[in-house]
Scaffold this active site. Structure first.
Site, short mmCIF file in Angstrom:
data_model
loop_
_atom_site.label_atom_id
_atom_site.label_comp_id
_atom_site.label_asym_id
_atom_site.label_seq_id
_atom_site.Cartn_x
_atom_site.Cartn_y
_atom_site.Cartn_z
N ASN A 131 44.75 48.01 52.16
CA ASN A 131 43.66 48.93 52.51
C ASN A 131 42.76 48.44 53.65
OD1 ASN A 131 42.62 47.01 50.76
ND2 ASN A 131 41.09 48.41 49.93
N GLY A 207 43.95 42.64 45.46
CA GLY A 207 44.87 43.74 45.17
C GLY A 207 44.55 44.37 43.83
N SER A 208 45.55 44.93 43.20
CA SER A 208 45.31 45.67 41.96
C SER A 208 45.07 44.70 40.80
CB SER A 208 46.51 46.56 41.67
OG SER A 208 47.66 45.76 41.56
N THR A 209 44.39 45.20 39.80
CA THR A 209 44.07 44.36 38.64
C THR A 209 45.35 43.93 37.92
OG1 THR A 209 41.87 45.31 38.46
CG2 THR A 209 42.77 44.30 36.47
N VAL A 211 48.46 43.39 39.05
CA VAL A 211 49.15 42.29 39.74
C VAL A 211 48.27 41.04 39.73
CG1 VAL A 211 50.19 41.53 41.91
CG2 VAL A 211 50.48 43.90 41.17
N GLY A 212 46.95 41.23 39.83
CA GLY A 212 46.03 40.09 39.80
C GLY A 212 46.15 39.30 38.51
N GLU A 229 40.21 39.25 43.88
CA GLU A 229 39.38 40.41 44.26
C GLU A 229 40.20 41.63 43.87
OE1 GLU A 229 36.40 40.32 45.22
OE2 GLU A 229 36.03 38.47 46.31
N CYS A 263 38.06 49.25 47.60
CA CYS A 263 37.75 48.70 46.28
C CYS A 263 36.30 48.97 45.90
CB CYS A 263 38.06 47.22 46.26
SG CYS A 263 37.27 46.36 47.63
N GLU A 431 33.83 35.64 47.44
CA GLU A 431 34.20 35.34 48.82
C GLU A 431 32.96 35.54 49.69
OE1 GLU A 431 37.76 38.09 49.00
OE2 GLU A 431 38.67 36.20 49.64
#
Ligand code: TAP
Length: 450
Positions: A131, A207-209, A211-212, A229, A263, A431
């Site tokens: 994104n 990325g997505s929750t 995959v995180g 994140e 996000c 971050e």
């Protein structure tokens, strides 16, 4: 060599093939990074600072080229893409100040001197979503390099072009070979290898929750620190005592920017019941005026969605819901979707799940306690806004909302010099800001007997 195809989201046209790295190629990049890191970390702080400033300068000199790449690869409006390219240069300049500031401490002890040092991890793996391909990459690689690490970066398969160019620009700016490498390929091969390879000593994943969580579990197996994140479902809370005109005029930008693929998108608007109807009356023309179209035009505020598959997923959220009104979008080729404003209840899927598209759910609330309860009624906790002229309320609500980033009477979320990150399912760690370079180091404590 296996490749994958890039598609221009504004036209649907395939325009380039990119190499899909194998595990062996990923391992070779990591081995080069290990070698490069040793001499990079041994440089005097000023030499690392100068190298990062040269990198920032080179990015600035190529900002227009980077912006044009992002328009074509990601469908970002040119105005946003230009901002993103200059943001990368600013992030590099900001963290160029870090090598000379990474000072340890001297702690009083008996019988000697105790000193702490900030030692770099070694090689850091940065995994980036589609994104905001360049900005999010820079939030990882700039402080990691400043702290004396080497970086291997994996861009999303859908949007690798600006990251690949940044890798080339680093070399052009004089950064040593192998220090900052961009490896294109799939998440399950390249990204997964960053997680499992013992020489990648820290991972930054955005990325997505779902995959995180997988990435975090893999890092836990290797006892590897990870910054996450992840997704969001941020609330834009409009109190009756707020500036309704301004809240309504700015609400479309707060959720439809980057076609809602953000996000931090304020994808739930919570409006105090006494001004709910009035707010919707003000919101409707603001949504109608939101300019969706050719991302190459300076006047465009929103481009297409990233892919046909993603557009279908966003459209799925609109099935059977109560759409109050919609904006406009081009028809024809490209992954266009008109922004939609949906009247929702707290239990509705659209009020709970991250849509990641130009869709906003509007919900009424009764009082301050109700607003806080609704805002926190989500697994996520990334960003949020609140509109009120009452200072006490602003302070109370800002402290009570469970999210990492909040703005009062504004929708600003990202400044490179202030910390950014999420609570709950939105992430782990922070971050940006003054402490980020330190997060790419381990503290070493040394005792000198006297
Ligand atoms: P993901 O599908 O999670 O992908 C993100 C990155 O991870 C991509 O580079 C992807 O590679 C890679 N990946 C996929 N599977 C992996 C695995 N098993 N191991 C390691 N890496 C893997 O997310 P997305 O769809 O690109 O991005 C959208 C999501 O990112 C949204 O949920 C959004 O909220 C979140 N996001 C959060 C933030 C912050 S700062 N909190 C910022 C932007 C986006 P491929 O390209 O091969 O899929």
């Amino acid at each position: 060599m296996s490749t994958f195809t890039l598609v221009n989201p504004a036209t649907g046209e395939a325009f380039r093939e990119m190499p899909r790295a194998t595990v062996d190629e990923t391992d070779a990049a990591i081995a080069r990074a290990v070698r490069a890191q040793v001499s990079w970390a041994a440089l005097p702080p000023l030499a690392r600072a100068d190298a990062l400033r040269a990198f920032a300068r080179t990015v600035r000199e190529h900002a227009e080229e980077l912006a044009q790449l992002e328009v074509r690869n990601s469908g970002h409006p040119i105005g946003s893409a230009r901002w993103e390219a200059s943001h990368v240069a600013q992030v590099l300049d900001y963290y160029a100040g870090a090598p000379e500031r990474l000072s340890g401490r001297q702690i009083p002890v008996a019988g000697g001197i105790d000193v702490t040092f900030h030692e770099p991890y070694g090689v850091v793996g940065v995994i980036v979503p589609w994104n905001f391909p360049m900005t999010i990459a820079s939030w990882g690689f700039a402080p990691a390099l400043a702290a004396g690490n080497a970086v291997v970066l994996k861009p999303a398969e859908l949007t690798p072009l600006t990251a690949v160019r940044l890798g080339e620009l680093a070399l052009l700016a004089g950064l040593p070979e192998g220090l900052f490498q961009v490896v294109t390929g799939s998440g399950s091969v390249v990204g997964q290898r960053f997680v499992s390879h013992p020489d990648v000593r820290k991972v930054v994943f955005t990325g997505s929750t779902d995959v995180g969580v997988e990435v975090a579990a893999g890092c836990a197996r290797g006892l590897k620190p990870v910054t996450l994140e992840l997704g969001g479902k941020s609330a834009n809370i409009v109190f009756a005592d707020g500036d309704l005109e301004k809240a309504a005029a700015t609400a479309p930008g707060a959720v439809f920017d980057n076609a809602g693929q953000d996000c931090c998108a304020r994808s739930r608007i919570l409006v105090q019941r006494s001004v709910y109807d009035r707010f919707l009356e003000l919101l409707e023309p603001a949504v109608a005026a939101w300019r969706v179209g050719d991302p190459a035009l300076e006047t465009t505020e929103m481009g297409p969605l990233i892919s046909s598959a993603h557009r279908s997923s966003v459209e799925g959220f609109l099935d059977g819901v109560d759409i109050a009104f919609r904006g406009s979008a081009p028809t024809g080729d490209g992954f266009w979707l008109a922004p939609a404003v949906v009247l929702a209840s707290p239990a509705d899927r659209i009020a709970r799940e991250e849509v990641f598209g130009p869709v906003v759910a509007v919900l009424p609330f009764d009082d301050e306690a109700d607003a806080i309860r609704l805002a926190n009624d989500t697994i996520y906790g990334l960003a949020g806004s609140l509109w009120t002229e009452n200072l006490g309320r602003a302070v109370r609500v800002a402290r009570a909302v469970e999210s990492g980033v909040l703005s009062v009477n504004s929708h600003a979320s990202v400044r490179y010099w202030t910390p950014f990150g999420g609570m709950k399912a939105s992430g782990l760690g922070r971050e940006l800001g003054p402490d980020a370079a330190e997060h790419f180091t381990e503290t070493k404590n040394v005792f000198f007997a006297t």
